[in-house]
Design an enzyme around this catalytic site. Structure first.
Site: not given
Ligand SMILES: Cc1c2[nH]c(c1CCC(=O)O)Cc1[nH]c(c(CCC(=O)O)c1C)Cc1[nH]c(c(CCC(=O)O)c1C)Cc1[nH]c(c(C)c1CCC(=O)O)C2
Length: 346
Positions: A27, A31, A40, A77, A152
């Site tokens: 990640r 943010r 964003r 994602d 999910y």
């Molecule tokens: C379970 C999971 C998700 N997404 C992901 C996982 C597996 C890894 C982990 O366990 O953290 C994987 C993921 N999500 C994102 C990436 C992008 C690449 C990176 O790692 O930089 C990757 C590899 C961007 C993201 N995915 C998300 C964001 C934040 C959203 C935003 O910017 O508004 C980002 C940058 C949203 C997201 N996406 C997901 C959730 C639960 C959420 C909300 C929680 C949160 O906000 O952190 C599902």
């Protein structure tokens, strides 16, 4: 000149020990970075960010420019797969992801046929990234593991213990396996398309593996993971796969052999002895507590030294034990990288 032979992450993935180890952070685009928040804000929504190559390329490159990580991870994602299945996926500020909870009847009607058309912008992002990244930077593609994506799809949102998916698997075992098998085939297709677009290696995130019993871990985590890895190994031989089964504890000991992955992701709760034992079989990735990126200071330094002392003697990709959080201080990332890269110089 392009010289992929300089990619340190790829060397480690082939089983070589490199010290100081190469580093990237799960990640790493997100943010905690002001430049991410700015980009964003220009997108209509989070999925729009994922599906607009100009924006997705930009946020993928931001942490590479700022920190010079050894690997970039495609910005997307894991929930783009349910989105490609028309599950009405939304990302609501402060709530996390939402989608329509799926029923046993609906599972039989799922159709993944439109996936490549739906995800074409993601492949375009990968192509542009490989062209724009420094040649020594490894480009990682990724997907979610079927179990984690299914949690999910069944609950319709994130839950702390995945009770809805575990209960669904007990009450509708056949539909549940149909869903996992479909997600495994789609994930393999999706990862192979990312590889064809230019990804050097791929990571499969099983973030919710830690809530499964031993028998369910074998059926729901190992089985589908092996199915994906078997297809990648058969259809794109030589492309390494990283498997990250968060919270799987003692069940990680056999994870590489059981699934065929090249590198085992370790979360920060994995004991040193277990991590070292897993590393006897090949590369590992991890495993600093992500909260140290909030805490910083001497606690961070100690944490870095412990990972290096424990796992630095073998094939290691330095990483956090889970994703960096929005509260992390970018200065602590700079401090972390400096400490890892100067290791062994004293
Ligand atoms: C379970 C999971 C998700 N997404 C992901 C996982 C597996 C890894 C982990 O366990 O953290 C994987 C993921 N999500 C994102 C990436 C992008 C690449 C990176 O790692 O930089 C990757 C590899 C961007 C993201 N995915 C998300 C964001 C934040 C959203 C935003 O910017 O508004 C980002 C940058 C949203 C997201 N996406 C997901 C959730 C639960 C959420 C909300 C929680 C949160 O906000 O952190 C599902």
């Amino acid at each position: 000149m392009e010289n992929p032979g300089d990619r340190k992450v790829m060397k480690v993935l082939s089983g070589e020990s490199v010290f100081p180890p190469p580093i990237w952070l799960m990640r790493q685009a997100g943010r905690y970075l002001p430049e991410y928040r700015k980009t964003r804000a220009t997108a209509k929504g989070f999925l729009d960010l994922c599906y607009t190559p100009d924006l997705a390329v930009e946020v993928t490159l931001q942490p590479i420019r700022r920190f010079g990580f050894d690997a970039a991870i495609l910005f997307s994602d894991i929930l783009v797969i349910p989105d490609a299945l028309d599950r009405n996926v939304r990302f609501v500020e402060g709530t996390g992801p939402l989608m329509d909870p799926i029923s046993a009847e609906e599972i039989g009607r799922l159709d993944g046929g439109g996936m490549h058309a739906h995800l074409a912008p993601v492949y375009e992002t990968v192509r542009r990234l490989r062209a724009e990244l420094p040649s020594e930077t490894t480009l990682l593609g990724f997907s979610g593991a079927p179990w984690t994506v299914a949690t999910y799809m069944i609950a319709g949102h994130g839950t702390p213990d995945q009770a809805p998916a575990r209960l669904f698997a007990m009450q509708h075992p056949e539909s549940f396996m149909t869903l996992l098998n479909l997600l495994a085939e789609m994930s393999a297709d999706y990862l192979i398309a990312q590889i064809d677009a230019g990804a050097d290696a791929v990571q499969i995130f099983d973030s919710w593996a830690g809530v499964l019993s031993e028998a369910d871990f074998a059926r729901f985590a190992i089985g589908p993971m092996k199915r994906i890895v078997d297809r990648i190994k058969a259809e794109r031989p030589g492309v390494p796969v990283i498997g990250f089964a968060k919270g799987a504890g003692a069940m990680l000991e056999n994870y590489r052999a059981a699934t065929g992955i090249d590198c085992v992701g370790l979360d920060w709760t994995v004991p040193a002895k277990l991590g070292q034992k897993i590393q006897e079989g090949g590369a590992v990735q991890g495993n600093l507590d992500p909260l140290l990126m909030v805490a910083g200071g001497a606690a961070l330094d100690r944490g870095v030294d412990t990972v290096l002392e424990t796992l630095g003697g073998g094939p290691l990709i330095f990483n956090l034990g889970h994703g960096i959080t929005p509260q992390a201080d970018p200065e602590n990332v700079t401090r972390l990288i400096k400490r890892v890269r100067s290791a062994g110089n004293s």
